[in-house]
Design a protein around this motif. Structure first.
Motif, PDB file in Angstrom:
ATOM      1  N   MET A 185     -58.712  32.317  25.925  1.00  0.00           N
ATOM      2  CA  MET A 185     -59.034  30.880  25.943  1.00  0.00           C
ATOM      3  C   MET A 185     -60.350  30.660  26.673  1.00  0.00           C
ATOM      4  N   ASP A 186     -61.333  31.445  26.274  1.00  0.00           N
ATOM      5  CA  ASP A 186     -62.669  31.302  26.851  1.00  0.00           C
ATOM      6  C   ASP A 186     -63.549  30.371  26.034  1.00  0.00           C
ATOM      7  N   PHE A 225     -63.827  24.153  22.305  1.00  0.00           N
ATOM      8  CA  PHE A 225     -62.737  23.528  23.057  1.00  0.00           C
ATOM      9  C   PHE A 225     -63.068  22.073  23.354  1.00  0.00           C
ATOM     10  N   ARG A 247     -59.540  21.196  31.761  1.00  0.00           N
ATOM     11  CA  ARG A 247     -59.069  22.178  32.740  1.00  0.00           C
ATOM     12  C   ARG A 247     -57.543  22.147  32.833  1.00  0.00           C
ATOM     13  N   LYS A 265     -56.076  23.958  29.756  1.00  0.00           N
ATOM     14  CA  LYS A 265     -56.123  25.426  29.826  1.00  0.00           C
ATOM     15  C   LYS A 265     -55.080  25.962  30.811  1.00  0.00           C
ATOM     16  N   TYR A 300     -51.971  28.626  29.954  1.00  0.00           N
ATOM     17  CA  TYR A 300     -51.618  29.793  30.765  1.00  0.00           C
ATOM     18  C   TYR A 300     -50.170  29.726  31.233  1.00  0.00           C
ATOM     19  N   THR A 357     -60.682  33.934  30.132  1.00  0.00           N
ATOM     20  CA  THR A 357     -61.050  32.527  30.248  1.00  0.00           C
ATOM     21  C   THR A 357     -62.329  32.376  31.055  1.00  0.00           C
ATOM     22  N   TYR A 411     -63.970  25.535  32.289  1.00  0.00           N
ATOM     23  CA  TYR A 411     -62.730  24.810  32.033  1.00  0.00           C
ATOM     24  C   TYR A 411     -61.491  25.577  32.509  1.00  0.00           C
ATOM     25  N   GLY A 412     -61.676  26.810  32.954  1.00  0.00           N
ATOM     26  CA  GLY A 412     -60.527  27.612  33.343  1.00  0.00           C
ATOM     27  C   GLY A 412     -60.517  28.139  34.761  1.00  0.00           C
TER      28      GLY A 412
END
Length: 300
Positions: free
Chosen positions: A15-16, A21, A41, A44, A48, A67, A71-72
C-alpha cells in the motif's frame, strides 16, 4: 532479517500508492488538504489492521508490509513494532521516469525508518527513448551503490508497459502482449539493469501466464550466478487473474512470494468510503489477504 524462500515465502501487503491513492479520495497528491491527508493516513492504518487481525492464520510465512511515509507513517511504526518485514519506497509517485522522492536526502529518510527493503518502481521497455532509459539507469546505479554500501536489501518493482508498436504487433490484445511478448522484454530489461551495475535483492515482477515465462524471468534475475529472487506483484488484477499468476509462479524455483495491494483493499476501501462500515472493511481486507496467502501456499 530472514531471507525469503519457497518454504517460508515473503507475502507482502502493498500500500505504497500515493498518487493513485489520493485520487480515491477525490484529490491529487500535491493538492490534498490536511484533512484529506489525515483521512488517507487513517485508511492505510485500517488496511494494515485488517491484515494484522488475521496474522495468526497465515501459517509459516513472512508477513511483509510495503508503505510510504506520506500516508502510511503509522503503518510503518506499527509494522516495525509487530515484527513485520518492512519495505519502504523511495521513488516519486506517478512518474513515467524513475526519480527519487527525496533526492539527496534519501539516505536520511531510509535511516529514519530503517526498513528491511528499500523499494523502487521502474517503468522500462527496450523500445523506450534511450536517453530517458540512460537517465533512469544512472539514478538507479547511484541508489544501488548506496544501498550496497549500507548493506540494505534492494526491492526492484519492474513494469514493462507495451510500446505502441509492440501492442500493434499482437493486434492490440493486451493479454497476448502479457503472454507472448512481455516475458522476453522483461528479461531484456533485467539484463540492461544488471549491465548498468544495478543489483536488486528481490525483483517484483508482473504476473506471468506460463511456467516457462516465470523460469525465463528467474534465469534473467540470477544471470551469471547472481543471488537474487523474484516475487509476484498484483497490478490491481481481478482475483481470477491474480490467482492464476500466483499458481504459475509459486512452484517455480526462484519465486519466493508476492506483493499484492489494490486487489486486496481497493474495492473494500471504496465501499467503506461510501458506507463507513469499519468492521466490514476490516473483515474483507483480512479475508482477501488470506485468500492470496492460501492460493500461493497451495500452489507451491
Amino acid at each position: 532479517m530472514e531471507r525469503p524462500t519457497s518454504a517460508r515465502p515473503l507475502l507482502i501487503l502493498a500500500m505504497d500508492q500515493r498518487d493513485s491513492f489520493a485520487k480515491l479520495f477525490g484529490t491529487e497528491e500535491q493538492e490534498a488538504t490536511p484533512d484529506q491527508v489525515e483521512q488517507m493516513r487513517a485508511a492505510k492504518t485500517l488496511v494494515y489492521r485488517g491484515v494484522a487481525a488475521v496474522a495468526d492464520q497465515v501459517g509459516d510465512v513472512q508477513i511483509g508490509v510495503l508503505t510510504d511515509e506520506e500516508y502510511g507513517p503509522e503503518v510503518l511504526q506499527r509494522a516495525k513494532a509487530d515484527g513485520r518485514v518492512l519495505a519502504y519506497p523511495v521513488e516519486k509517485s506517478g512518474q513515467k521516469l524513475f526519480d527519487l522522492e527525496y533526492g539527496d536526502d534519501t539516505a536520511a529518510h531510509v535511516e529514519r525508518w530503517d526498513p528491511d527493503y528499500v523499494k523502487v518502481l521502474v517503468r522500462m521497455n527496450p523500445d523506450d527513448d534511450q536517453a530517458g532509459t540512460r537517465g533512469q539507469l544512472d539514478r538507479l546505479k547511484a541508489l544501488s551503490d548506496q544501498l550496497r554500501a549500507s548493506d540494505r536489501p534492494f526491492l526492484f518493482e519492474l513494469l514493462v508497459p507495451a510500446s505502441d508498436a509492440q501492442l500493434a504487433s499482437v493486434g492490440g490484445d493486451s493479454t497476448a502482449y502479457d503472454r507472448d511478448l512481455r516475458p522476453g522484454l522483461g528479461a531484456q530489461v533485467i539484463h540492461a539493469v544488471q549491465d548498468a551495475g544495478v543489483e536488486p535483492t528481490l525483483w517484483k515482477i508482473e504476473g506471468l501466464e506460463t511456467a516457462d515465462a516465470a523460469r525465463e524471468i528467474v534465469a534473467a534475475a540470477k544471470r551469471d550466478g547472481r543471488d537474487a529472487d523474484c516475487i509476484v506483484l498484483g497490478r490491481d488484477a481481478p482475483q481470477e487473474t491474480l490467482d492464476h499468476w500466483l499458481q504459475v509462479a509459486a512452484p517455480v524455483d526462484g519465486f519466493v512470494g508476492f506483493a499484492i495491494g489494490r486487489s486486496i483493499w481497493k474495492e473494500p476501501l471504496q465501499r467503506y468510503l461510501d458506507d463507513g462500515d469499519e468492521a466490514a472493511f476490516l473483515e474483507v481486507v483480512g479475508q482477501n489477504y488470506l485468500h492470496y496467502v492460501r492460493t500461493y501456499l497451495a500452489a507451491r
